[in-house]
Design a protein around this motif. Structure first.
Motif, mmCIF file in Angstrom:
data_model
loop_
_atom_site.group_PDB
_atom_site.id
_atom_site.type_symbol
_atom_site.label_atom_id
_atom_site.label_comp_id
_atom_site.label_asym_id
_atom_site.label_seq_id
_atom_site.Cartn_x
_atom_site.Cartn_y
_atom_site.Cartn_z
ATOM 1 N N ALA B 647 10.533 -8.216 10.932
ATOM 2 C CA ALA B 647 9.173 -8.275 10.373
ATOM 3 C C ALA B 647 9.021 -7.254 9.253
ATOM 4 O O ALA B 647 8.533 -7.569 8.162
ATOM 5 C CB ALA B 647 8.147 -8.026 11.470
ATOM 6 N N ALA B 648 9.436 -6.031 9.523
ATOM 7 C CA ALA B 648 9.264 -4.964 8.525
ATOM 8 C C ALA B 648 10.219 -5.156 7.343
ATOM 9 O O ALA B 648 9.908 -4.767 6.227
ATOM 10 C CB ALA B 648 9.493 -3.605 9.167
ATOM 11 N N ALA B 649 11.370 -5.744 7.609
ATOM 12 C CA ALA B 649 12.358 -5.897 6.535
ATOM 13 C C ALA B 649 12.004 -7.035 5.596
ATOM 14 O O ALA B 649 12.310 -6.975 4.405
ATOM 15 C CB ALA B 649 13.747 -6.138 7.131
ATOM 16 N N LEU B 650 11.365 -8.078 6.118
ATOM 17 C CA LEU B 650 11.160 -9.273 5.291
ATOM 18 C C LEU B 650 9.699 -9.635 5.058
ATOM 19 O O LEU B 650 9.387 -10.319 4.087
ATOM 20 C CB LEU B 650 11.855 -10.477 5.939
ATOM 21 N N PHE B 651 8.799 -9.251 5.947
ATOM 22 C CA PHE B 651 7.453 -9.812 5.879
ATOM 23 C C PHE B 651 6.324 -8.783 5.740
ATOM 24 O O PHE B 651 5.445 -8.932 4.906
ATOM 25 C CB PHE B 651 7.175 -10.639 7.144
ATOM 26 N N GLU B 652 6.318 -7.780 6.589
ATOM 27 C CA GLU B 652 5.109 -6.970 6.755
ATOM 28 C C GLU B 652 4.895 -5.973 5.624
ATOM 29 O O GLU B 652 5.817 -5.260 5.248
ATOM 30 C CB GLU B 652 5.196 -6.147 8.045
ATOM 31 N N GLN B 653 3.689 -5.863 5.162
ATOM 32 C CA GLN B 653 3.304 -4.779 4.270
ATOM 33 C C GLN B 653 1.791 -4.715 4.190
ATOM 34 O O GLN B 653 1.116 -5.739 4.208
ATOM 35 C CB GLN B 653 3.910 -4.935 2.871
ATOM 36 N N ARG B 654 1.310 -3.497 4.151
ATOM 37 C CA ARG B 654 -0.113 -3.329 3.867
ATOM 38 C C ARG B 654 -0.288 -3.473 2.363
ATOM 39 O O ARG B 654 0.393 -2.797 1.594
ATOM 40 C CB ARG B 654 -0.580 -1.934 4.303
ATOM 41 N N ILE B 655 -1.198 -4.359 1.970
ATOM 42 C CA ILE B 655 -1.440 -4.556 0.541
ATOM 43 C C ILE B 655 -2.828 -4.026 0.209
ATOM 44 O O ILE B 655 -3.827 -4.490 0.774
ATOM 45 C CB ILE B 655 -1.318 -6.053 0.164
ATOM 46 N N ASN B 656 -2.858 -3.051 -0.648
ATOM 47 C CA ASN B 656 -4.127 -2.490 -1.111
ATOM 48 C C ASN B 656 -4.426 -2.993 -2.510
ATOM 49 O O ASN B 656 -3.514 -3.043 -3.350
ATOM 50 C CB ASN B 656 -4.060 -0.954 -1.156
ATOM 51 N N ASP B 657 -5.668 -3.327 -2.721
ATOM 52 C CA ASP B 657 -6.058 -3.674 -4.092
ATOM 53 C C ASP B 657 -5.845 -2.444 -4.965
ATOM 54 O O ASP B 657 -6.336 -1.352 -4.643
ATOM 55 C CB ASP B 657 -7.525 -4.102 -4.138
ATOM 56 N N PRO B 658 -5.101 -2.592 -6.075
ATOM 57 C CA PRO B 658 -4.755 -1.398 -6.850
ATOM 58 C C PRO B 658 -5.965 -0.703 -7.476
ATOM 59 O O PRO B 658 -5.909 0.492 -7.735
ATOM 60 C CB PRO B 658 -3.818 -1.936 -7.941
ATOM 61 N N LYS B 659 -7.037 -1.447 -7.667
ATOM 62 C CA LYS B 659 -8.192 -0.827 -8.330
ATOM 63 C C LYS B 659 -9.199 -0.277 -7.319
ATOM 64 O O LYS B 659 -9.625 0.865 -7.408
ATOM 65 C CB LYS B 659 -8.865 -1.853 -9.237
ATOM 66 N N THR B 660 -9.564 -1.115 -6.348
ATOM 67 C CA THR B 660 -10.607 -0.679 -5.408
ATOM 68 C C THR B 660 -10.035 0.033 -4.195
ATOM 69 O O THR B 660 -10.756 0.690 -3.450
ATOM 70 C CB THR B 660 -11.411 -1.889 -4.900
ATOM 71 N N GLY B 661 -8.743 -0.156 -3.951
ATOM 72 C CA GLY B 661 -8.135 0.458 -2.771
ATOM 73 C C GLY B 661 -8.323 -0.358 -1.511
ATOM 74 O O GLY B 661 -7.809 0.008 -0.447
ATOM 75 N N ALA B 662 -9.055 -1.455 -1.580
ATOM 76 C CA ALA B 662 -9.323 -2.248 -0.373
ATOM 77 C C ALA B 662 -8.016 -2.765 0.218
ATOM 78 O O ALA B 662 -7.085 -3.120 -0.505
ATOM 79 C CB ALA B 662 -10.235 -3.417 -0.730
ATOM 80 N N PHE B 663 -7.969 -2.800 1.524
ATOM 81 C CA PHE B 663 -6.811 -3.340 2.265
ATOM 82 C C PHE B 663 -7.064 -4.849 2.340
ATOM 83 O O PHE B 663 -7.859 -5.308 3.152
ATOM 84 C CB PHE B 663 -6.792 -2.680 3.636
ATOM 85 N N ILE B 664 -6.389 -5.609 1.470
ATOM 86 C CA ILE B 664 -6.812 -6.988 1.252
ATOM 87 C C ILE B 664 -6.083 -8.016 2.116
ATOM 88 O O ILE B 664 -6.447 -9.180 2.096
ATOM 89 C CB ILE B 664 -6.693 -7.378 -0.247
ATOM 90 N N ASN B 665 -5.085 -7.599 2.838
ATOM 91 C CA ASN B 665 -4.424 -8.587 3.725
ATOM 92 C C ASN B 665 -4.562 -8.155 5.188
ATOM 93 O O ASN B 665 -3.613 -8.169 5.949
ATOM 94 C CB ASN B 665 -2.958 -8.789 3.341
#
Lengths: 349, 743
Positions: B647-665
Motif C-alpha cells: 500500500a505504502a509503496a504503490l498507492f498510499e499518500q496524503r495529498i495536500n492542496d499546494p495552495k490552501t494546504g487542505a488534505f484533499i484525498n
C-alpha cells in the motif's frame, strides 16, 4: 447529513410529481452508492429523497421490436452483466467487470453509474463543480483532472465509466418530466454537458426530470471493446479510458466510434481517432495512430501530462481488444513466460 | 513449595504452541457478533459530531453557535479548539482540527447542527510542500532535526589547530576520492495515514464521579491517567473497556482531545455520549507518519562494500516540524564512515504519531534504495551487494542471520532464475519485470504484564489481564498458553481481557504484546499448576516433581496408574478458588522472551512502461521471531504487514492542496489502497532454527512492515533500469521518471 423527506413511488408519474413539488429540492435515489456519501458530506442537501427502485417499469431489461434493448434506471450493474440480451455489448460488460467491487456491482444501478457525480476532490470538498472558476484546480493538485475539454472553467472529469462504451454503442436515454406527460429520448452523448457556470450541472437534466431507461440499439456484427488504465484492481476511478465500436468488413474498418473517459468534463467523442481507423486494417500501428489522433487537442494542466500518454494507450488497447488482438500490458503473460499470442511491441513514444 | 522454573515446553511436546490455531473470536468477528466501540450504544446516549477546521492554517476569531442550538434535537454545543466570546483567537495549524462539537439525539441531528455553526476565520498563509527544502528554507519553515558523524579511527583525529568540521569534511572528501564507486541519489517517501477502519473515538458515561469509557484503544490499562489528568479526577475513577478494536497501528494510545471532549459533554449533559470521528476526520487527524526525502552520496570499494555514507534528509511530521528519525541512516547498514544530517520541515498538518515500526519503513525505503543503486552502477547483482555489505551493519552479531535469511528468500523467490542486471531483462511489449530486496530489524521486547488466574474447585479456569487484542490474536495466545500449560483443551479456559479493571498489562505498541501476555500467562499457569501438583502429590502419594498435566488429567511419570482427572484434581483445592497473580516487568531477564530480530523481504514486480502501472508478482518475507506461538496468526501478521508495505509503496499518500494546504484525498474513495488483486503471491517463511526458538517469544507486529517498500522500489528499478525516486510509485511518477531518464 441534513434531515430529509423520503418517498418511495411505485410509478414513473408519481416519481415525477414528487420530484417537481415547488420549493422542495428533490434528488433521485437508486442504488445510493454515490448519493448517500455526498449527502453525508453535505455536498448534496436535498429536502426530499425519491427512491425509484420500487417502480416496476424501471426494473426490467427488455428487447423491443426493433431489437433495441431497454434497460430500466433501477437495473443493477450485475443484472446487466448476467442478462443474455446484453451479450452483444461486450464493451459495456468489460467496464462493469472492471468496476470490480461486488458491492458496487450488486447495489449500483446502470443509470446511477451514468449519472455519478464527478470525483474531483474540490467538488467533493464542497467547492462546486467549477471550484472558483477553475482556479482551485489550476493552482492546486490536478493529477486526475481533465486534459481535454478543459479550456473553459470546468476541469473535472466525467465520472461515468460506462458512458464511453454506451455512447460508442449508440445508446439513447429516455427522460420523463418535469411536466406530467412530458417525455423525450436523447442521445446518451447529449445527456452530458460541460458546465459554464456554477448553476449548471455536468448533465442536462432539469429539476423534476427523471432518466428512466437506457436504450441500446441492436449491435449486429460490430466489434466493441473498452480499455481502462487502472492503477490497481480496486473500484477506484481509472486514470484514463477509451471505448471503441467498429464495423469491420474483410479485415478493414468501415466505420468506427471512439469515446474517451476520465479525461474531460464529458465523455469525449474523438472523431479524429475514429477517422484514423477507417479504411485500415487493425494493426499495432493503426491502433497506435488512433491513440495519437485522440489526443491531438489535449492540453495538460500542471500535473497531468502523463494522462495524455495513458489516453493514447487506452485507445490503442481498446482498438486491439475489439479486434481480438492481444492488448499487451499487464494482463498478458510476463516477459519470461510462454506467450499465447504474438508479442505486442510498444509504439508509444 | 519448590520454586517454579519458568520455561517453554520442548518443541516435540508442545500441543498448541507453534501450531496453527484459529482465532477464538474469529466467528464473532466475521458474523458481526463482536461488539467494537463503534457498535456500542448506550441507553439515552447523545451522538456527537464535530466541525473540522476547513483551513490548514488560520485563526478562529469567533463562533456563532445559535443556529446550531436551534436545530431540533440538538442538546448542546461544546467548544473544543475555538475561542469563547471575548477570548483571544485560536490559531489552527492543520486541516480537520476539531473546533466545535455538537451533541444531538441522533447522528444526523448532530451533523445538521454542525452545518449550522458559523465560524469567523482569519486565513493565514499555509505551507505543505514537505518535499521542497528550498521553499521551506525560504519560508523559514525548517528546524534542525539532528545528525552526526563517525569516522574510522584509522583516519586519526583532528589536530589541536584544526577546525573539526573542516577536518571532517576533508576526510569525507578523501574517502570519496578513494572510492572505486560513488553513487549520488535522491529518494523520498510521502506521508501516509493510519487509516484505521474503525475510526478513533469512544462511547462513554458517568456513574456519579466515575467515568466509564468504551474506547477504541491500544492501551486499555493506561488510558485512564490521560482522562484523569485532563478532567481533574484520579485514575482510579476511570474505567476503560475495549473488547475489540478495528485498527490502531500506533495511533490509539491516548484518549485524544476529542475523547476528553466526549467526557466533558457527557458530564454537562448528564447523559451517555458516543463520539467517533468521521472518515475524513479519521484520515486528517487520526494519525499519520512522517515523510522523508534524502540526498545521498555513498562511496564503495571495488567489492561494492560501502566505505562512506553522507546524507541530508528532510521531511515533515506536521506542525511540530520534525522528520524521520536520523538515528537509523543508513538503515541496518552501518559503514565505517558516515555523516548524516536531518532537517525537519514545519508544515500545516496534524502532527504525526507512531506508525507500525516508527521511522523504520521510511528509513529503509530511502536508504537501502541507494545500496541498490550501487549494485546498478556496478552492473552487479543486488543480492551480492546486500550480502557483501553485511560486514558493516549496526548489529554485527546478526550478519550471519541476515545472510541465511537472504539465502532462504532468494530460493523462495527463485532469485537466480529471474535475476537480470538493472534494466536489462526481457521485455514483452511494454512490460518488464524485476527483483528487489530490503532488510530490516526490530526490538520486540515483551511489555510489562500481570495476569490473575483463577482455578475453581469444579475445574473451571479463568484469567484476567488488562491487555487488548488489536485483531492480531492476543486473546487466542492467552488461551493457548494457559491450555498448553495446564494440559487442557483450549475451550476449557476463559480468557478475560480488554478492561482497565483487570490486572495491568502494557500498551500494544512496538511489538510487545504477545511477549507480554505469554510471560504473564505462562508464569501464572506454571505457578498455579505447581500449587495444584502439591495437592495432587499428597493425594496420590507421589513426588510433586513427577507430575505432569496433559490431556485433561494430572498423572505421575513413572508411576503407573497414579493419575486423576483435572476435575478431580481441582476438587482438592477446597471451597475457594485457587488464585495466582503473576507479574512480569518489561526488561526483566526471562527464559520466556527476548528481543531483536532480523528479516528480509524480496519482491518480484512487473512494470508496464506504457502506463507506469506496477504489479506485484510475488513477495517473500523471511522473518525470525524467536519462538513462534500461534503459527496461523503469526503468518496473518506478516501477510497484513506485506500488504501495508505494498500500500505504502504503490498507492498510499496524503495529498495536500499546494495552495490552501487542505488534505484533499481524505476519504476512502480518493485515498487509494490496494485490493487483494494487487498483492500478488505472498510467501511467509519463519526462520526458526533451534537457536532462534530457544530465545523465547519476540514481538512480530512491526518488523514485517518495514522492508517491503524498499524491496518493491528496488524491484521497479531493476525492471526498468530507472530509479523512481519517491514512494508511492504511482503511474504518474513511474512515467515521469522514465521520461526524465530518456531525456
Amino acid at each position: 447529513m441534513k434531515n430529509f423527506e423520503y418517498a418511495q413511488p411505485t410509478t414513473e408519474s408519481e416519481a415525477v410529481a414528487l420530484l417537481t413539488e415547488p420549493n422542495k429540492e428533490a434528488v433521485v435515489l437508486a442504488g445510493g452508492t454515490d448519493l448517500v456519501g455526498l449527502m453525508k458530506r453535505m455536498v448534496v442537501t436535498a429536502d426530499r429523497v425519491v427512491n425509484i427502485c420500487e417502480i416496476k417499469s424501471l426494473q426490467q431489461i427488455e428487447r423491443d421490436d426493433s431489437g433495441s434493448v431497454w434497460i430500466g434506471a433501477a437495473v443493477c450493474l450485475d443484472e446487466f452483466l448476467d442478462d443474455r440480451n446484453t451479450d452483444q455489448f461486450p464493451s459495456a460488460k468489460q467496464v462493469i467487470q472492471g468496476i470490480s467491487s461486488i458491492q458496487l456491482q450488486s447495489q449500483g444501478t446502470l443509470m446511477g453509474e451514468l449519472l455519478r457525480r464527478p470525483n474531483c476532490w474540490y467538488f467533493r470538498e464542497g467547492h462546486g463543480l467549477l471550484a472558483d472558476n477553475g482556479r482551485m484546480v489550476n493552482e492546486g493538485d490536478n493529477r486526475y483532472h481533465a486534459v481535454l475539454g478543459n479550456r473553459g472553467s470546468a476541469r473535472f472529469v466525467n465520472a461515468s465509466r460506462l458512458a464511453p462504451a454506451l455512447i460508442t454503442l449508440g445508446a439513447r436515454v429516455r427522460v420523463v418530466g418535469p411536466a406530467p406527460d412530458e417525455e423525450q429520448i436523447l442521445d446518451l452523448a447529449n445527456l452530458y454537458q460541460t458546465p459554464a457556470a456554477d448553476s449548471e450541472l455536468e448533465n442536462v437534466l432539469q429539476p423534476g426530470q427523471l432518466a428512466t431507461h437506457v436504450i441500446i440499439p441492436a449491435h449486429g456484427n460490430r466489434l466493441s471493446a473498452a480499455y481502462e488504465v487502472r492503477q490497481g484492481e480496486g473500484p477506484d476511478q481509472p486514470l484514463a479510458a477509451a471505448a471503441v465500436s467498429m464495423d469491420v468488413v474483410s479485415g478493414i474498418v468501415q466505420s468506427a466510434s471512439v469515446v474517451l473517459g476520465q479525461v474531460a468534463p464529458t465523455p469525449w467523442i474523438t472523431n479524429g481517432a475514429a477517422r484514423s481507423l477507417c479504411g485500415k486494417a487493425v494493426t499495432e500501428e493503426s491502433a497506435a495512430m488512433a491513440g495519437v489522433a485522440a489526443v491531438v487537442d489535449a492540453m495538460p494542466l500542471s500535473q497531468n501530462e502523463y494522462k495524455i500518454q495513458l489516453t493514447q494507450v487506452a485507445v490503442k488497447r481498446a482498438v486491439l481488444k475489439a479486434a481480438g488482438h492481444d492488448t499487451g500490458g499487464l494482463d498478458g503473460p510476463l516477459p519470461d513466460e510462454p506467450s499465447a499470442a504474438p508479442s505486442v511491441e510498444s509504439h508509444i513514444a | 513449595m519448590a520454586e517454579v522454573t519458568y520455561s517453554w515446553p520442548e518443541n516435540h511436546k508442545a500441543r498448541l504452541i507453534g501450531k496453527r490455531v484459529s482465532r477464538l473470536d474469529g466467528m464473532e468477528k466475521s458474523t458481526g457478533a463482536a461488539k467494537y466501540t463503534y457498535d456500542v450504544n448506550l441507553p439515552k446516549q447523545l451522538v456527537v459530531r464535530a466541525l473540522g477546521c476547513p483551513h490548514a492554517h488560520c485563526r478562529v476569531i469567533s463562533v456563532d453557535t445559535s443556529a446550531a442550538e436551534r436545530v431540533p434535537g440538538v442538546v448542546l454545543v461544546h467548544l473544543i479548539k475555538a475561542p469563547k466570546p471575548g477570548d483571544d483567537p485560536v490559531e489552527i495549524r492543520a486541516d480537520g482540527t476539531l473546533l466545535v462539537a455538537v451533541a444531538g439525539e441522533t447522528e444526523a441531528i448532530a451533523a445538521e447542527g454542525v452545518s449550522k455553526l458559523k465560524v469567523k476565520y482569519e486565513l493565514l498563509e499555509s505551507f505543505v510542500a514537505d518535499h521542497d527544502l528550498q521553499a521551506a528554507e525560504a519560508k523559514k519553515r525548517t528546524k534542525k532535526a539532528g545528525g552526526g558523524i563517525e569516522l574510522d579511527e584509522a583516519l586519526g583525529e583532528p589536530g589541536d589547530d584544526d577546525d573539526e568540521e573542516e577536518w571532517e569534511e576533508q576526510k569525507v572528501q578523501e574517502l570519496f576520492a578513494q572510492s572505486k564507486y560513488v553513487v549520488e541519489g535522491n529518494y523520498g517517501i510521502d506521508t501516509i495515514t493510519h487509516c484505521c477502519l474503525e475510526p478513533h473515538g469512544s462511547t462513554l458515561h458517568w456513574e456519579g464521579d466515575r467515568l466509564k469509557v468504551n474506547l477504541s484503544t491500544q492501551n486499555v490499562s493506561r488510558t485512564d491517567d490521560g482522562y484523569a489528568d485532563a478532567l481533574k479526577i484520579s485514575a482510579d475513577e476511570v474505567d476503560v473497556h475495549c473488547e475489540y478494536i478495528g485498527g490502531g497501528f500506533g495511533s490509539k494510545f491516548k484518549p485524544d482531545y476529542w475523547g476528553i471532549a466526549a467526557a466533558e459533554i457527557a458530564k454537562k449533559a448528564g447523559r451517555p455520549v458516543k463520539f467517533l470521528l468521521t472518515r475524513d476526520q479519521e484520515l486528517k487527524i487520526g494519525g499519520n507518519r512522517p515523510s522523508g526525502f534524502i540526498d545521498v552520496k555513498l562511496g564503495a570499494d571495488e567489492n561494492g562494500v560501502v566505505q562512506v555514507w553522507d546524507s541530508h534528509h528532510w521531511g515533515t511530521s506536521g506542525f511540530n516540524g520534525s522528520t524521520v528519525s536520523v538515528g537509523n541512516f543508513p538503515y541496518v547498514f552501518r559503514p565505517k564512515n558516515w555523516r548524516r544530517r536531518a532537517t525537519g520541515i514545519i508544515t500545516d498538518n496534524e502532527p504525526s504519531v507512531a506508525w507500525r515500526a516508527p521511522n523504520h519503513p521510511q528509513a529503509c525505503a530511502i536508504t537501502q534504495t541507494a545500496y541498490d543503486d550501487l549494485a546498478a552502477k556496478m552492473h552487479a547483482d543486488s543480492l551480492d551487494i546486500f550480502l557483501r555489505n553485511l560486514e558493516n551493519i549496526d548489529s554485527p552479531e546478526k550478519s550471519l542471520v541476515y545472510a541465511e535469511q537472504l539465502r532462504i528468500g532468494a530460493d523462495l523467490i527463485d532469485w537466480r532464475k529471474h535475476w537480470h542486471l538493472h534494466g536489462k531483462g526481457k521485455r514483452r511489449g511494454s512490460v518488464v519485470e524485476g527483483l528487489g530486496i530490503g532488510i530490516h530489524k526490530w526490538g520486540g521486547t515483551a511489555n510489562s504484564s500481570n495476569c490473575l488466574l483463577k482455578i475453581h474447585p469444579d475445574g473451571g479456569v479463568e484469567s484476567y489481564c488488562g491487555t487488548q487484542d488489536l485483531g492480531t490474536g492476543t486473546r487466542t495466545i492467552c488461551a493457548m498458553v494457559l491450555a498448553e500449560t495446564l494440559g487442557l483443551p483450549i475451550e476449557a479456559v476463559k480468557v478475560n481481557i480488554g478492561s482497565s479493571t483487570y490486572p495491568f498489562s502494557g500498551a500494544s505498541g512496538g511489538s510487545t504484546t504477545v511477549g507480554a501476555v505469554s510471560e504473564s500467562h505462562r508464569r501464572a499457569a506454571q505457578e498455579v499448576l505447581a500449587q495444584l501438583f502439591e495437592l495432587v502429590a499428597k493425594k496420590l502419594e507421589v513426588p510433586a516433581d513427577k507430575l505432569e498435566a496433559s490431556n485433561g488429567s494430572i498423572s505421575a511419570v513413572d508411576y503407573s496408574g497414579k493419575a486423576m482427572s483435572w476435575k478431580q484434581a481441582c476438587s482438592l483445592i477446597g471451597i475457594q478458588p485457587l488464585e495466582v497473580t503473576s507479574i512480569y516487568k518489561r526488561g526483566d531477564d526471562s527464559p520466556l522472551s527476548s528481543s531483536n530480530v532480523a528479516g528480509c523481504q524480496m519482491a518480484r514486480v512487473a512494470v508496464d512502461t506504457d502506463t507506469g502501472v506496477v504489479k506485484i508478482i510475488k513477495m517473500v518475507a523471511v522473518q525470525d521471531m524467536g519462538l513462534v506461538m500461534n503459527r496461523k496468526t503469526a503468518e496473518s501478521q506478516v501477510y497484513g504487514a506485506m500488504i501495508m508495505s505494498i500500500a505504502a509503496a504503490l498507492f498510499e499518500q496524503r495529498i495536500n492542496d499546494p495552495k490552501t494546504g487542505a488534505f484533499i484525498n481524505s476519504e476512502l474513495d480518493s485515498y487509494r489502497l490496494p485490493r487483494l488483486g494487487d498483492t500478488g503471491e505472498l510467501v511467509v517463511h519463519f526462520h526458526e532454527p533451534e537457536s532462534e526458538r530457544a530465545r523465547g517469544v519476540i514481538g512480530l507486529g512491526e518488523p514485517p512492515a518495514i522492508s517491503g517498500g524498499a524491496a518493491i522500489a528496488n524491484a521497479v528499478c531493476n525492471a526498468t533500469g530507472v530509479r523512481v525516486p519517491t514512494l508511492p510509485l504511482t503511474p504518474k511518477r513511474v512515467l515521469d521518471a522514465l521520461r526524465t531518464a530518456k531525456g
